[in-house]
Design a protein around this motif. Structure first.
Motif, short mmCIF file in Angstrom:
data_model
loop_
_atom_site.label_atom_id
_atom_site.label_comp_id
_atom_site.label_asym_id
_atom_site.label_seq_id
_atom_site.Cartn_x
_atom_site.Cartn_y
_atom_site.Cartn_z
N ALA A 186 -4.82 2.49 4.13
CA ALA A 186 -3.61 1.68 4.25
C ALA A 186 -3.48 1.23 5.70
O ALA A 186 -3.62 2.02 6.63
CB ALA A 186 -2.39 2.50 3.84
N ARG A 187 -3.21 -0.08 5.90
CA ARG A 187 -3.19 -0.63 7.26
C ARG A 187 -1.81 -1.21 7.58
O ARG A 187 -1.23 -1.93 6.79
CB ARG A 187 -4.26 -1.70 7.42
CG ARG A 187 -4.30 -2.30 8.83
CD ARG A 187 -5.51 -3.17 9.05
NE ARG A 187 -5.53 -4.33 8.17
CZ ARG A 187 -6.48 -5.27 8.19
NH1 ARG A 187 -7.50 -5.16 9.05
NH2 ARG A 187 -6.44 -6.30 7.35
N ALA B 239 0.67 5.10 1.15
CA ALA B 239 -0.11 5.96 2.05
C ALA B 239 0.25 7.42 1.81
O ALA B 239 1.30 7.76 1.28
CB ALA B 239 0.14 5.58 3.50
N LEU C 67 -4.98 6.45 1.96
CA LEU C 67 -4.26 6.00 0.76
C LEU C 67 -3.90 7.19 -0.12
O LEU C 67 -4.66 8.16 -0.20
CB LEU C 67 -5.14 5.03 -0.03
CG LEU C 67 -5.32 3.63 0.60
CD1 LEU C 67 -6.41 2.88 -0.13
CD2 LEU C 67 -4.02 2.86 0.59
N PRO D 280 0.83 -1.22 0.00
CA PRO D 280 0.00 0.00 0.00
C PRO D 280 0.86 1.26 0.00
O PRO D 280 1.93 1.31 0.59
CB PRO D 280 -0.82 -0.13 1.29
CG PRO D 280 -0.07 -1.08 2.14
CD PRO D 280 0.62 -2.02 1.22
N ASP E 119 -1.29 -4.00 4.43
CA ASP E 119 -2.33 -4.26 3.45
C ASP E 119 -3.28 -3.08 3.43
O ASP E 119 -3.00 -2.04 4.01
CB ASP E 119 -3.07 -5.57 3.77
CG ASP E 119 -3.72 -5.56 5.15
OD1 ASP E 119 -3.73 -4.49 5.79
OD2 ASP E 119 -4.21 -6.62 5.60
N GLU E 120 -4.41 -3.24 2.74
CA GLU E 120 -5.45 -2.22 2.68
C GLU E 120 -6.71 -2.75 3.35
O GLU E 120 -7.04 -3.94 3.20
CB GLU E 120 -5.75 -1.82 1.24
CG GLU E 120 -4.58 -1.14 0.53
CD GLU E 120 -4.93 -0.71 -0.88
OE1 GLU E 120 -6.14 -0.71 -1.20
OE2 GLU E 120 -4.02 -0.37 -1.66
N SER E 121 -7.39 -1.87 4.08
CA SER E 121 -8.61 -2.26 4.77
C SER E 121 -9.56 -1.09 4.81
O SER E 121 -9.19 0.00 5.26
CB SER E 121 -8.30 -2.74 6.19
OG SER E 121 -9.48 -3.02 6.91
#
Length: 528
Positions: free
Chosen positions: A449-450, A406, A516, A404, A443-445
């Motif tokens: 962006a996580r 950010a 993001l 990801p 990852d993305e959640s």
């Protein structure tokens, strides 16, 4: 001559009466302004309590993997019982993300006779609200009731807290000066509170007075108007007028001189009072400025000491390794070069931290940019590899491909990762070597962006978990309690969120959500 003297006396009395009348009106206006400031301060404190209530209940909704409905219900009941102006406290959740009609009430505590909350009507308000920032809405224009809505961060799930507040209960009548009326307005909601206020007077009477204040609260922009309709008795002119007549009759010959002397005396007293007030204000301003400087210096010194401790510790350990290498026969130059390059990297990191500290206290804070979190994570793995190996800690990285990107400052994103990994490594010191493992996942959640840092350590003590992000709160013997507080400040600065929880299988998990880069544009990029 007698006519001239009588005329002079009459003019003198009328002039004196006008002066006394204007002074009395100015005094009443000044008293009303002071009372309006006091009432505004009182209302500001009480609406700030609403934000505090929402924050405390939001903490209950986010403190674990499940929503503590019973605890929230108990807190809601206590709030409503202790604060009569809060007529209802509701927690609502979103079960159908594709429709605003999916909202339903999870917890509700409302005054007897108050209609139940209709969460479906709040869908548009909640959708437009930013997580963590309360907004107000008026369900029925013209009524004294308004709703204060706080949408919880996405990490807590699709949840919102709603307070139903009665404007008319914000201030009690006996908290107002006698003879005044207070009008409160928030968008379409309005309320009025009287404390012996007289109705509008007809005929020849002193003019009505009003003082308006606008409370600068982003979520509850309340306008208050304190007014009164004074009568002649409120001016208290009877005794001064009688004294003026008596003095003017007894000392008519000296009336002009006495008037001039009186005017000069009044002016001198006013100048002296203003000079005393200016002196007091100047002293207070100097005291406040000194206190602010000392406070800012203390905060900056604590932050620098905490953040520079990390690169300086790395410099020390790497320099000690270089000394040991230098004492070994046949040491290869490449080994020494790698140690020196690592020291240079740490020195640059310390310089970056100092630059960020200067920017923090200056007028230009660090700017966000598109930041590849995979590259930042690789830097952290290389930076901390030697220290983690010496502790017997395994650092595993799990990232989606591509990683990801950010919208955040790169150095501060690395600072957050470094602090979380370092805290996890410290926590693993008490577990066996085979369990010393840290997992850094990217990852993305939910459109963000996580970053997740989890470990197999003992986890966070239950009584410490709600306070892990508070400054100067630490369960380490040598901890300053600033690392996680700085992480939270950085993440919030870039419109993100950070949360902590204990894993069911053991250990702690810290989750960071950042915007993001694809959802943001720099000022130079053209719009589509």
């Amino acid at each position: 001559m007698a006519v001239v003297l009588a005329g002079a006396w009459l003019v003198l009395v009328l002039a004196g009466a006008v002066v006394l009348y204007r002074q009395a009106l100015d005094r009443l206006r000044a008293d009303l302004d002071g009372a309006a400031d006091a009432v505004a301060g009182l209302v500001s404190q009480r609406i700030a309590q609403h934000d505090a209530h929402l924050t405390s209940m939001a903490a209950l909704a986010q403190r674990s993997d499940r929503i503590l409905l019973e605890e929230i219900r108990q807190v809601a009941g206590a709030i409503r019982a202790f604060y009569p102006r809060i007529e209802g406290v509701d927690l609502i959740g979103w079960e159908q993300p594709s429709s605003q009609a999916g909202w339903r009430t999870l917890v509700s505590s409302r005054r007897s006779g108050l209609p139940p909350l209709e969460p479906q009507r709040l869908g548009a308000v909640i959708a437009a609200a930013q997580p963590g920032r309360p907004v107000s809405t008026v369900p029925e224009p013209g009524q004294p009731r308004y709703l204060l809505v706080k949408r919880l961060p996405p990490a807590a799930g699709q949840l919102a807290l709603v307070l139903t507040v009665d404007l008319a209960e914000l201030v009690a009548a006996d908290e107002l000066p006698m003879g005044t009326r207070l009008a409160l307005r928030l968008d379409g909601a309005a309320a009025g509170i009287d404390h012996g206020a007289a109705p509008p007077r007809k005929g020849l009477h002193p003019p009505a007075m009003a003082a308006v204040r606008m409370l600068e609260n982003a979520g509850q922009p309340i306008m208050l108007r304190l007014s009164r309709h004074p009568g002649w008795g409120d001016l208290a002119l009877g005794r001064p007028l009688a004294l003026l007549v008596l003095v003017s009759l007894a000392l008519l010959a000296l009336a002009a001189l006495l008037a001039v002397q009186r005017l000069r005396a009044v002016q001198a007293r006013g100048d002296a009072e203003r000079a005393r007030q200016a002196g007091r204000l100047s002293k207070q301003e100097a005291t406040l400025a000194h206190a602010a400087s000392v406070n800012a210096m203390g905060e900056m010194a604590s932050g620098i000491a905490h953040e520079l401790n990390q690169p300086l510790t790395a410099l020390l350990s790497q320099s000690q390794a270089a000394l040991r290498l230098a004492g070994l026969p046949g040491t290869e130059p490449d080994a020494m070069r790698r140690v020196l390059e690592a020291n240079v990297q740490q020195a640059r990191r310390a310089a970056d931290i100092l630059a960020r500290m200067r920017a923090y206290v200056g007028a230009h804070p660090p700017a966000a940019q598109a930041c590849d979190l995979g590259e930042v994570a690789a830097d952290m793995v290389a930076l901390m590899g030697a220290d983690l190996s010496a502790r017997g800690v395994r650092l595993e990285t799990q990232a989606t491909q591509p990683a990801p990107v950010a919208w955040v400052d790169r150095v501060q994103a690395g600072q957050v990762m470094y602090n979380l990994i370092r805290n996890a490594a410290d926590a693993l010191a008490v577990v066996p070597l085979e369990r010393r493992r840290i997992v850094l996942s990217l990852d993305e959640s939910e459109g963000m962006a996580r970053i997740v840092v989890s470990d197999d350590g003992p986890g966070v003590a239950p009584d410490m978990l709600p306070h892990v992000f508070e400054p100067f709160r630490s369960d380490k013997a040598d901890g300053m309690g600033l690392g996680l507080a700085i992480c939270e400040s950085i993440v919030h600065h870039f419109d993100g969120s950070i949360s902590a929880a204990n894993r069911p299988q053991g250990g702690a998990r810290f989750t960071v959500l950042l915007p993001l880069a694809r959802d943001r544009r720099t000022p130079q990029e053209p719009t589509a």
